[in-house]
Design a protein around this motif. Structure first.
Motif, PDB file in Angstrom:
ATOM      1  N   UNK A 313      -2.349  64.039  26.303  1.00 41.51           N
ATOM      2  CA  UNK A 313      -2.651  62.466  26.918  1.00 41.51           C
ATOM      3  C   UNK A 313      -4.051  62.155  27.340  1.00 41.51           C
ATOM      4  N   UNK A 314      -5.260  63.616  26.963  1.00 41.37           N
ATOM      5  CA  UNK A 314      -6.436  63.231  26.534  1.00 41.37           C
ATOM      6  C   UNK A 314      -6.779  62.265  25.652  1.00 41.37           C
ATOM      7  N   UNK A 315      -6.365  62.921  24.609  1.00 34.30           N
ATOM      8  CA  UNK A 315      -6.569  62.278  23.144  1.00 34.30           C
ATOM      9  C   UNK A 315      -6.357  61.062  23.411  1.00 34.30           C
ATOM     10  N   UNK A 344     -14.573  58.456  15.344  1.00 35.32           N
ATOM     11  CA  UNK A 344     -14.806  59.993  15.956  1.00 35.32           C
ATOM     12  C   UNK A 344     -15.502  60.779  16.841  1.00 35.32           C
ATOM     13  N   UNK A 345     -16.565  60.130  16.433  1.00 35.25           N
ATOM     14  CA  UNK A 345     -17.454  61.055  17.515  1.00 35.25           C
ATOM     15  C   UNK A 345     -17.974  60.972  18.887  1.00 35.25           C
ATOM     16  N   UNK A 346     -17.653  59.987  19.190  1.00 37.94           N
ATOM     17  CA  UNK A 346     -16.631  60.141  20.997  1.00 37.94           C
ATOM     18  C   UNK A 346     -15.841  60.652  21.162  1.00 37.94           C
ATOM     19  N   UNK A 347     -14.544  60.654  19.923  1.00 43.62           N
ATOM     20  CA  UNK A 347     -13.083  61.399  20.850  1.00 43.62           C
ATOM     21  C   UNK A 347     -13.601  62.797  21.129  1.00 43.62           C
ATOM     22  N   UNK A 348     -14.117  63.214  19.742  1.00 49.57           N
ATOM     23  CA  UNK A 348     -15.137  64.723  19.545  1.00 49.57           C
ATOM     24  C   UNK A 348     -15.618  65.392  21.181  1.00 49.57           C
ATOM     25  N   UNK A 349     -16.632  64.287  21.349  1.00 53.67           N
ATOM     26  CA  UNK A 349     -16.855  64.804  23.127  1.00 53.67           C
ATOM     27  C   UNK A 349     -16.696  64.641  23.898  1.00 53.67           C
ATOM     28  N   UNK A 350     -15.729  63.480  24.053  1.00 57.17           N
ATOM     29  CA  UNK A 350     -14.991  62.973  25.511  1.00 57.17           C
ATOM     30  C   UNK A 350     -13.551  63.923  25.606  1.00 57.17           C
ATOM     31  N   UNK A 351     -13.274  64.057  24.568  1.00 53.22           N
ATOM     32  CA  UNK A 351     -11.698  65.576  24.729  1.00 53.22           C
ATOM     33  C   UNK A 351     -12.547  66.641  24.668  1.00 53.22           C
ATOM     34  N   UNK A 352     -12.924  66.930  24.437  1.00 52.68           N
ATOM     35  CA  UNK A 352     -13.969  68.716  25.002  1.00 52.68           C
ATOM     36  C   UNK A 352     -14.180  68.596  26.233  1.00 52.68           C
ATOM     37  N   UNK A 353     -14.801  66.982  26.699  1.00 51.50           N
ATOM     38  CA  UNK A 353     -15.651  67.359  27.849  1.00 51.50           C
ATOM     39  C   UNK A 353     -14.580  67.066  29.032  1.00 51.50           C
ATOM     40  N   UNK A 354     -12.922  66.369  28.551  1.00 49.33           N
ATOM     41  CA  UNK A 354     -12.142  66.248  29.347  1.00 49.33           C
ATOM     42  C   UNK A 354     -11.234  67.757  29.214  1.00 49.33           C
ATOM     43  N   UNK A 355     -11.196  68.039  28.327  1.00 49.75           N
ATOM     44  CA  UNK A 355     -10.359  69.455  28.926  1.00 49.75           C
ATOM     45  C   UNK A 355     -11.327  70.358  29.652  1.00 49.75           C
ATOM     46  N   UNK A 364     -11.736  74.048  20.612  1.00 49.59           N
ATOM     47  CA  UNK A 364     -12.144  74.130  20.045  1.00 49.59           C
ATOM     48  C   UNK A 364     -11.504  72.673  18.602  1.00 49.59           C
ATOM     49  N   UNK A 365     -11.845  71.683  18.432  1.00 44.09           N
ATOM     50  CA  UNK A 365     -11.696  70.498  17.798  1.00 44.09           C
ATOM     51  C   UNK A 365     -12.594  70.881  16.493  1.00 44.09           C
TER      52      UNK A 365
END
Ligand code: ADP
Ligand code: MG
Length: 379
Positions: A313-315, A344-355, A364-365
């Motif tokens: 969902x977050x992704x 992709x960089x923003x994806x890594x940050x946002x999904x990490x923070x959201x999860x 771990x992404x």
């Protein structure tokens, strides 16, 4: 650790010159829980691999050391006493025993193992370990096997010795992976076709860092469900059932089995559509198939879990995401997403923070690159 570093470590520890082998983990882009129904899968071997350094010893015994688990185990060869221990060593001893029974008698050696494939993350640490160990044991005994035989023997070791009734996808991918390509595999005929990954997109694996204890037992139970459904429908495997067949015959199955069958039947169709979409470079269509696959695995096959659903969902909420789905056996492990390069960089940050905010767990992404199959590492 790289192959070169492992070679150095081996020299220091044993004073012997080893040969070094690697076998990759894999990410399955689409087609989960279809391989053991003779169906279709679309995995890619990844840059994360299991590495095994090996050198001969005079005694008819194997000493295996896992640097990851800081554990070692010695077993003698060919005494017929080998039994499952319910430990990591089953994957090593199982391969040795299976090779011996198949007419590849192995000789004594030391194996130093180091893997980058996270355990239980849905990236198939087990198959990469088996294939790397098998390659090392064969070479150490002056033998070789064709990649297909290697894959089949490693699957047999996991099925019969380790007691996990996995299909052929993981071992096949560890042997046949190709740099830059996914692999469309027909798990009945073992026919396979390379599908080059389009440029401009990244495959991101998001490890939930959870693994529920029922992963192994539920996996085997799902396999039984599929076998029962196939029997009730009068076919060899669910591969032989079309969507139209199932619509007509679903009422002949208990409700739960009908849903299990529906997952497999629809997933097989999705894999072929998705492979066509990838060949055309149609990432939008590919992503839709990924999303539908997740829903089917969650609702019909019931192998997802809260953490996987949350991660998917977050992704999907992030810009530049074509699709996201759980990958591998389920009950934890990872979500795979197809993400546009520039996001992709923003994806890594946002999904990490959201999860992390929702679960308190740091995920771990990893951006995965499609890699080559098992090989000896020279130099
Ligand atoms: P996965 O999805 O990662 O393949 P499995 O449960 O199928 O999960 O296999 C994981 C098991 O494989 C581990 O519990 C361990 O027994 C074995 N294994 C994987 N990698 C290693 C390693 N580097 N060293 C020792 N054992 C390993
Ligand atoms: Mg496994």
């Amino acid at each position: 650790m790289t192959g070169r570093e492992l070679r150095e470590r081996f020299r220091e520890r044993f004073g012997l010159e080893p040969r070094v082998f690697r076998a990759p983990g894999r990410v399955n882009l689409i087609g989960d829980h279809t391989d053991y129904s003779d169906g279709f899968v679309l995995p890619a071997a990844i840059h994360l691999a299991a590495w095994v350094a090996v050198a001969a010893r005079p005694e008819p015994a194997v000493l295996a050391i896992s640097q990851n688990l800081a554990d070692e185990y010695a077993f003698s060869i060919g005494n017929g006493e080998a039994r499952r221990r319910g430990a990591w060593t089953d994957y090593v001893e199982g391969v040795a025993v299976t090779l011996g029974k198949a007419g590849f008698p192995i000789t004594g050696g030391v194996l130093l193992i180091d893997s980058e494939v996270p355990i239980g993350a849905g990236l198939s640490s087990s198959a990469s370990l088996e294939v790397a160990v098998a390659s090392a044991l064969l070479a150490n005994s002056g033998q070789a096997a064709e990649p297909l035989e290697l894959a089949l023997l490693c699957q047999r070791a996991e099925n019969e010795f380790a007691g996990m009734r996995c299909g052929i996808m993981d071992q096949f991918t560890a042997c046949f992976g190709r740099r830059g390509s996914a692999l469309l595999l027909d798990c009945r005929t073992l026919g396979h076709w390379l599908v080059p990954l389009p440029s401009g997109v990244r495959i991101v694996v998001c490890n939930t860092m959870v693994r529920h204890t029922l992963a192994g037992s539920e996996y085997n139970r799902r396999r039984e469900d599929c076998e029962t459904a196939a029997r009730l429908l009068g076919v060899k495997a669910l591969r032989d059932v079309s969507a139209a067949d199932l619509a007509r015959r679903a009422a002949d199955l208990p409700e739960q089995l009908a849903r299990r069958a529906r997952h497999v039947v629809t997933e097989n169709a999705r894999v072929r559509q998705a492979a066509d979409a990838l060949r055309r470079g149609d990432c939008t269509a590919f992503g839709s198939s990924m999303n539908e696959s997740h829903t089917s695995l969650r609702d019909d096959f019931e192998v997802s879990c809260a953490e996987l659903d949350l991660m998917a969902e977050l992704a999907r909420r992030q810009p530049g995401v074509y699709g996201a789905r759980m990958t591998g056996g389920g009950f934890g492990g990872s979500v795979v997403s197809l993400v546009e390069d520039q996001h992709v960089n923003r994806f890594l940050d946002e999904v990490t923070a959201g999860y992390r905010a929702s679960t308190g767990i740091a995920p771990d992404l990893t951006i995965c690159h499609a890699a080559a199959g098992a090989e000896e590492v020279l130099g």
